[in-house]
Design a protein around this motif. Structure first.
Motif, PDB file in Angstrom:
ATOM      1  N   PRO A  44       5.216  13.265 -10.756  1.00 31.97           N
ATOM      2  CA  PRO A  44       5.416  12.382  -9.561  1.00 31.97           C
ATOM      3  C   PRO A  44       4.227  11.528  -9.085  1.00 31.97           C
ATOM      4  O   PRO A  44       2.819  11.591  -9.518  1.00 31.97           O
ATOM      5  N   ILE A  45       3.801  10.880  -9.124  1.00 32.74           N
ATOM      6  CA  ILE A  45       3.117   9.732  -8.420  1.00 32.74           C
ATOM      7  C   ILE A  45       3.194   9.485  -6.995  1.00 32.74           C
ATOM      8  O   ILE A  45       4.677   9.038  -6.240  1.00 32.74           O
ATOM      9  N   PRO A  46       2.445  10.130  -5.999  1.00 31.88           N
ATOM     10  CA  PRO A  46       2.744   9.443  -4.138  1.00 31.88           C
ATOM     11  C   PRO A  46       2.895   7.818  -4.148  1.00 31.88           C
ATOM     12  O   PRO A  46       2.469   7.158  -4.615  1.00 31.88           O
ATOM     13  N   ALA A  47       3.880   7.984  -3.089  1.00 34.77           N
ATOM     14  CA  ALA A  47       3.894   6.500  -2.645  1.00 34.77           C
ATOM     15  C   ALA A  47       2.471   5.292  -1.912  1.00 34.77           C
ATOM     16  O   ALA A  47       2.773   4.386  -1.742  1.00 34.77           O
ATOM     17  N   ILE A  48       1.763   6.709  -1.348  1.00 34.40           N
ATOM     18  CA  ILE A  48       0.696   5.549  -1.374  1.00 34.40           C
ATOM     19  C   ILE A  48      -0.793   6.000  -1.907  1.00 34.40           C
ATOM     20  O   ILE A  48      -0.795   7.628  -2.072  1.00 34.40           O
ATOM     21  N   PRO A  49      -1.610   5.674  -2.275  1.00 35.07           N
ATOM     22  CA  PRO A  49      -2.533   5.652  -2.184  1.00 35.07           C
ATOM     23  C   PRO A  49      -3.739   7.418  -2.106  1.00 35.07           C
ATOM     24  O   PRO A  49      -4.228   7.242  -0.656  1.00 35.07           O
ATOM     25  N   LYS A  50      -4.477   8.314  -2.572  1.00 34.04           N
ATOM     26  CA  LYS A  50      -4.348   9.096  -2.227  1.00 34.04           C
ATOM     27  C   LYS A  50      -5.334  10.297  -3.256  1.00 34.04           C
ATOM     28  O   LYS A  50      -6.204   9.424  -4.811  1.00 34.04           O
ATOM     29  N   TRP A  51      -6.613  10.277  -3.060  1.00 35.77           N
ATOM     30  CA  TRP A  51      -7.513  11.495  -4.041  1.00 35.77           C
ATOM     31  C   TRP A  51      -6.820  12.501  -4.833  1.00 35.77           C
ATOM     32  O   TRP A  51      -6.300  13.392  -3.787  1.00 35.77           O
ATOM     33  N   GLN A  82      11.297   6.312  -3.700  1.00 38.77           N
ATOM     34  CA  GLN A  82      12.293   6.465  -4.042  1.00 38.77           C
ATOM     35  C   GLN A  82      12.994   6.501  -5.255  1.00 38.77           C
ATOM     36  O   GLN A  82      14.253   6.516  -5.577  1.00 38.77           O
ATOM     37  N   VAL A  83      12.169   6.960  -6.268  1.00 40.34           N
ATOM     38  CA  VAL A  83      12.351   7.857  -7.704  1.00 40.34           C
ATOM     39  C   VAL A  83      12.828   8.770  -6.822  1.00 40.34           C
ATOM     40  O   VAL A  83      12.587  10.197  -6.411  1.00 40.34           O
ATOM     41  N   SER A  84      13.890   8.941  -7.556  1.00 42.34           N
ATOM     42  CA  SER A  84      14.555  10.259  -7.858  1.00 42.34           C
ATOM     43  C   SER A  84      14.983  11.298  -9.149  1.00 42.34           C
ATOM     44  O   SER A  84      14.645  12.748  -8.001  1.00 42.34           O
ATOM     45  N   ASP A  85      14.238  10.799  -9.639  1.00 40.69           N
ATOM     46  CA  ASP A  85      13.680  12.145 -10.655  1.00 40.69           C
ATOM     47  C   ASP A  85      12.585  11.612 -11.639  1.00 40.69           C
ATOM     48  O   ASP A  85      12.952  10.698 -12.946  1.00 40.69           O
ATOM     49  N   ILE A  90       0.604  -1.462  -0.138  1.00 45.83           N
ATOM     50  CA  ILE A  90      -0.015   0.150  -0.105  1.00 45.83           C
ATOM     51  C   ILE A  90       0.920   1.470  -0.299  1.00 45.83           C
ATOM     52  O   ILE A  90       0.165   1.878  -1.012  1.00 45.83           O
ATOM     53  N   PHE A  91       1.827   1.450   0.663  1.00 46.86           N
ATOM     54  CA  PHE A  91       3.204   1.720   0.292  1.00 46.86           C
ATOM     55  C   PHE A  91       4.276   1.501  -0.525  1.00 46.86           C
ATOM     56  O   PHE A  91       4.448   0.439  -0.505  1.00 46.86           O
ATOM     57  N   SER A  92       4.312   1.801  -1.635  1.00 47.10           N
ATOM     58  CA  SER A  92       4.954   1.792  -2.577  1.00 47.10           C
ATOM     59  C   SER A  92       6.516   1.367  -2.365  1.00 47.10           C
ATOM     60  O   SER A  92       6.789   2.913  -2.607  1.00 47.10           O
ATOM     61  N   THR A  93       7.267   1.162  -2.279  1.00 51.04           N
ATOM     62  CA  THR A  93       8.705   1.289  -2.048  1.00 51.04           C
ATOM     63  C   THR A  93      10.042   1.371  -3.185  1.00 51.04           C
ATOM     64  O   THR A  93      10.595   2.685  -3.322  1.00 51.04           O
ATOM     65  N   THR A  94       9.327   1.117  -4.318  1.00 53.94           N
ATOM     66  CA  THR A  94       9.541   2.057  -5.441  1.00 53.94           C
ATOM     67  C   THR A  94       9.152   3.176  -5.853  1.00 53.94           C
ATOM     68  O   THR A  94      10.253   4.103  -6.353  1.00 53.94           O
TER      69      THR A  94
END
Length: 857
Positions: A691-698, A679-682, A672-676
């Motif tokens: 950018p895509i959030p590491a957890i699901p969001k509205w 850790q994206v730097s660019d 549910i928290f994406s480790t990938t």
């Protein structure tokens, strides 16, 4: 027929009535009848063609071939070399089966109305029978017939010129699963024959995104590490609650027997809920609780359900602790303790906004009490299936809806259990997919871009940033190099009719130097081609059918009839082109023909039968080895079908939950928290670009009813779900289906009354991207403020660029959506009555549109 039979009165009362009342022609007809009866002559003419009985016909098992979500059995009944009718599975063809045989574990594979209309498609007026080249302006639809030699020579010479002039990205591969899909003859972005052909030639720009479910694909891979996250459909029969979120299985088949198993669930006491802007036929069939929701707001409602579950402590904490990552602070990885976790986001710990039902109600238009009620039902009912379908994910930030649904599936412990559901993409049992060789499967993802951004790339080259087109990252000197696209090859796809923002595509295609369309039908895309290549249908070549989405079976596809006209299989076409390219450039393409098709020589273009069978036999041996099949190839050909019988229903992630097998994610857990993502730097160096959030969001979409400024100008939210009578654009030209259903825009009765619109009125639907003309259908089964216009209608433009057939993709936007989701359902528009012309379809014209392809220009 004998004398006594003819003379015997069939209905004496009727005959007496005729004797006393008929005169003139009737008396003459009676006299002729008596004379015929007295002489014993048989009638030599009928007012209709006689209907052949099965003992007069040859019967052959085959299947559907399009990408509808199932692919089921067809039985072709033919007289000579003509298919006169089609039937479907009746239980007798499988090993040990008999007429009517069917069990819960081994269902019949019965075709739907689309599959049963395949004969009309095979023999349609729009059937492409000969190679043809354009003689008018591109898009004008004027072609002349040429020989295969002329067509292929033109293509081969131009391919060499394009590669030499513009480099290895000049040809855009737009193959898909429309007309050619089997284990041997396959049109596909990744495993397709065109992909391999252009890759080995060394000039290909590919497409990495799937229009139907790219946001969903991202979610499934991010959360579970795979897109094979689906149960087989017999698992639905064991659910106690099924939530159909944006899912209408009465129209869109996800396995073919879905409705059968859901009906079993209903009989066993299962409750049904539909969350959808429409009250669908599926809602009606299962007497479901309908929750209408504003389009593109699904993630907000799911977040509010999670809030209710957390604050009432209804989550399955033991499941969360054991199998999940990032649901709460206690399940975060050690290195990410300071990062945002899902529970704290839902409770508003970080942003100060708890995602309460009241908060969501303002966004999605669903009453807060209904959100609480549904959350309570889902949390307290075990097992429960939250089937988060693809349609709500076809919007801006559509991946967040699917990721949010996956979070709820996980926090309630409904993953990996019979009757539960983890489905995002939902692919179930894995089939052996490809029969041809992989020995030089080169350049597959080279210069790969997002499918619907090709027009933007062409129109703005070279001033294009990689994130604008979703350029796939590479680990070589070509990383970040923008493709210089100068040609398009359509193979088994009608993508020009189906991708977003068609007017932008029209502008871009005029800049290209070569457009090739290889298909069995003259499609709207074909009208914009330079060269048309007639591809044999699946009735006219040897292959094996795969279950597309779900289903555990293989269906043999014999060559039922000889190819019509001068049609050739796609494998024949690419093999012959490989030899011609080799002859034109022997230094660089030495051995290309043999390397592309190792089992054949150049005679394959005239006789493919022994080669195709050899490939299929090798493939069947792999099936026997990998999947434990004991049936011989000869028996499979004779019976026509092999159905796997499982000891228990196939449930995705059962082994992970029951046996502790790790999930295929970096952490081995449900992420549910994406480790990938964390850790994206660019982000510009990824194919996603943004950018895509590491957890699901509205995340607020770029176009929706909550944007008061845009909604003031275009006050309706338009959605374009899949119709029942087409598979995307396939079957749009079939009169049988068009007589049953027509393309129309659905509008709520409240809105229609305000605008003076009645059912049947012709209306125009428009926004700044385009305009379409279509009849209206007024109903109470649609949420106010929402318009429904089914995707896939064949476009038909007037001289001002207005589509008279009602294709919604003149209104859709190709704006980038992070994670690659296609924004088909992120559309604001307006509607009004109109005097503009509506053209319901090519088949309704006095003369078939295909007549223009028979002229000698």
């Amino acid at each position: 027929m004998n004398k006594d039979t003819l003379a015997a009165p069939i209905n004496p009362a009727r005959r007496d009535f005729l004797k006393t009342t008929a005169a003139g022609a009737a008396a003459a007809a009676a006299s002729s009848f008596v004379e015929l009866a007295s002489t014993g002559k048989e009638a030599s003419a009928f007012a209709y063609e006689p209907y052949y009985t099965d003992d007069q016909l040859t019967t052959m098992v085959t299947s559907c071939a399009h990408n509808c979500g199932s692919r089921h059995m067809l039985v072709a009944h033919k007289k000579g070399d003509v298919i006169v009718r089609l039937s479907s599975d009746d239980g007798r063809y499988q090993a040990g089966g008999a007429f009517g045989f069917e069990t819960e574990a081994v269902p019949q594979l019965r075709a739907c109305l689309r599959g049963r209309s395949y004969r009309a498609r095979l023999y349609s007026a729009e059937r492409l029978l000969y190679p043809m080249v354009r003689v008018g302006e591109r898009g004008e639809g004027r072609f002349k017939r040429v020989s295969w030699d002329e067509a292929l020579d033109r293509i081969a010479k131009k391919m060499i010129e394009l590669k030499d002039t513009y480099g290895p990205t000049a040809i855009l591969d737009q193959s898909y699963a429309g007309a050619s899909y089997g284990v041997l003859h396959k049109s596909d972005q990744i495993e397709g024959l065109l992909a391999r052909f252009l890759g080995m030639f060394g000039c290909r720009t590919s497409s990495w995104s799937v229009p139907s479910y790219q946001g969903t694909t991202f979610s499934s891979r991010t959360t579970f590490g795979t897109i094979e996250d689906g149960n087989e459909d017999d698992a639905f029969a064991h659910s106690k609650l099924i939530i159909m979120w944006g899912w209408n299985p009465a129209y869109t088949f996800h396995g073919g027997n879905t409705f059968h198993y859901m009906r079993l669930a209903k009989q066993r006491g299962c409750k049904f809920v539909v969350v959808d802007p429409q009250y669908t036929d599926s809602a009606s069939a299962y007497d479901a609780w309908w929750i209408p929701i504003r389009p593109n707001t699904d993630a907000a409602m799911l977040a509010a359900m999670a809030h209710y579950i957390f604050v009432n402590e209804l989550q399955d904490q033991a499941f969360i602790n054991r199998f999940c990552l990032g649901v709460d602070a206690g399940t975060m990885p050690d290195w990410a303790r300071g990062h945002e976790n899902f529970k704290d986001y839902i409770l508003g710990t970080y942003d100060g906004q708890p995602k309460t039902p009241e908060w969501a109600a303002e966004i999605c238009g669903v009453a807060a009490d209904d959100i609480r009620k549904l959350a309570d039902m889902y949390a307290r009912t075990k097992p429960a299936a939250l089937k988060a379908s693809w349609s709500p994910g076809r919007n801006a930030y559509g991946e967040q809806y699917n990721r949010m649904a996956a979070a709820l599936q996980a926090m309630t412990g409904n993953i990996g259990i019979l009757g539960g559901c983890a489905e995002g993409v939902g692919k179930g049992w894995h089939a052996e997919a490809v029969a041809y060789p992989y020995d030089e499967y080169a350049n597959v993802w080279s210069a790969s871009i997002k499918s619907d951004r090709w027009a933007h790339c062409v129109l703005n080259y070279p001033d294009v940033r990689r994130e604008e087109i979703g350029l796939w990252p590479r680990a070589d000197q070509f990383d970040g190099v923008i493709p210089n696209i100068k040609a398009i090859w359509w193979h088994g796809s009608d993508w020009f009719n189906q991708l977003t923002n068609i007017n932008k595509e029209i502008e871009a295609i005029r800049k290209l130097e070569l457009v090739v369309c290889a298909d069995s039908t003259i499609t709207p895309s074909g009208l914009w081609a330079d060269i048309l290549l007639p591809v044999a249908t699946h009735f006219e070549r040897h292959d094996v059918a795969l279950p597309w989405y779900k289903g555990h079976y293989y269906i043999h596809r014999p060559k039922v009839i000889a190819p019509l006209g001068e049609s050739k299989s796609d494998f024949q076409i690419f093999t012959e082109l490989a030899y011609r390219l080799e002859a034109l450039d022997p230094a660089r393409l030495s051995g290309f023909g043999k390397r592309y098709n190792p089992k054949a020589d150049r005679s394959y273009f005239e006789n493919d039968d022994p080669v195709d069978e050899a490939y299929l036999v090798d493939w069947w041996h792999r099936v026997q080895s990998h999947q434990g099949v004991t049936m011989s190839w000869e028996e499979f050909k004779q019976r026509g079908v092999y159905k796997f019988e499982f000891a228990q229903p196939h449930v995705a992630f059962r082994d992970q939950i029951e046996k502790g097998v790790p999930f295929n994610t970096p952490s081995g857990r449900i992420e549910i928290f994406s480790t990938t993502l964390a850790q994206v730097s660019d982000w510009t160096k990824t194919q996603y670009g943004y950018p895509i959030p590491a957890i699901p969001k509205w995340i607020e979409p770029f176009e929706w009813l909550g944007d008061t400024g845009k909604a003031a100008k275009h006050p309706f939210h338009l959605i374009s779900p899949h119709p029942r009578w087409r598979t995307h654009s396939i079957f749009n030209n079939i009169p049988w289906l068009r007589e049953t259903y027509q393309q129309e825009v659905t509008i709520a009765a409240r809105d229609a009354e305000r605008l003076g619109i009645r059912t049947g009125d012709v209306v125009e639907v428009w926004n700044e991207r385009g305009k379409v003309v279509v009849p209206a259908y007024v109903t109470e089964r649609c949420m106010p403020g929402v318009l429904v216009l089914h995707e896939g209608a064949w476009m038909d433009l007037d001289d001002k660029g207005v589509d008279r057939a009602g294709n919604p993709d003149f209104l859709t936007d190709d704006q980038p959506s992070p994670a690659g989701a296609f924004a088909y359902n992120t559309v604001l528009a307006d509607v009004k009555k109109t005097t503009l012309e509506h053209r319901p379809g090519w088949d309704s014209l006095a003369t078939a549109r295909s007549i223009v392809f028979r002229r000698d220009y």
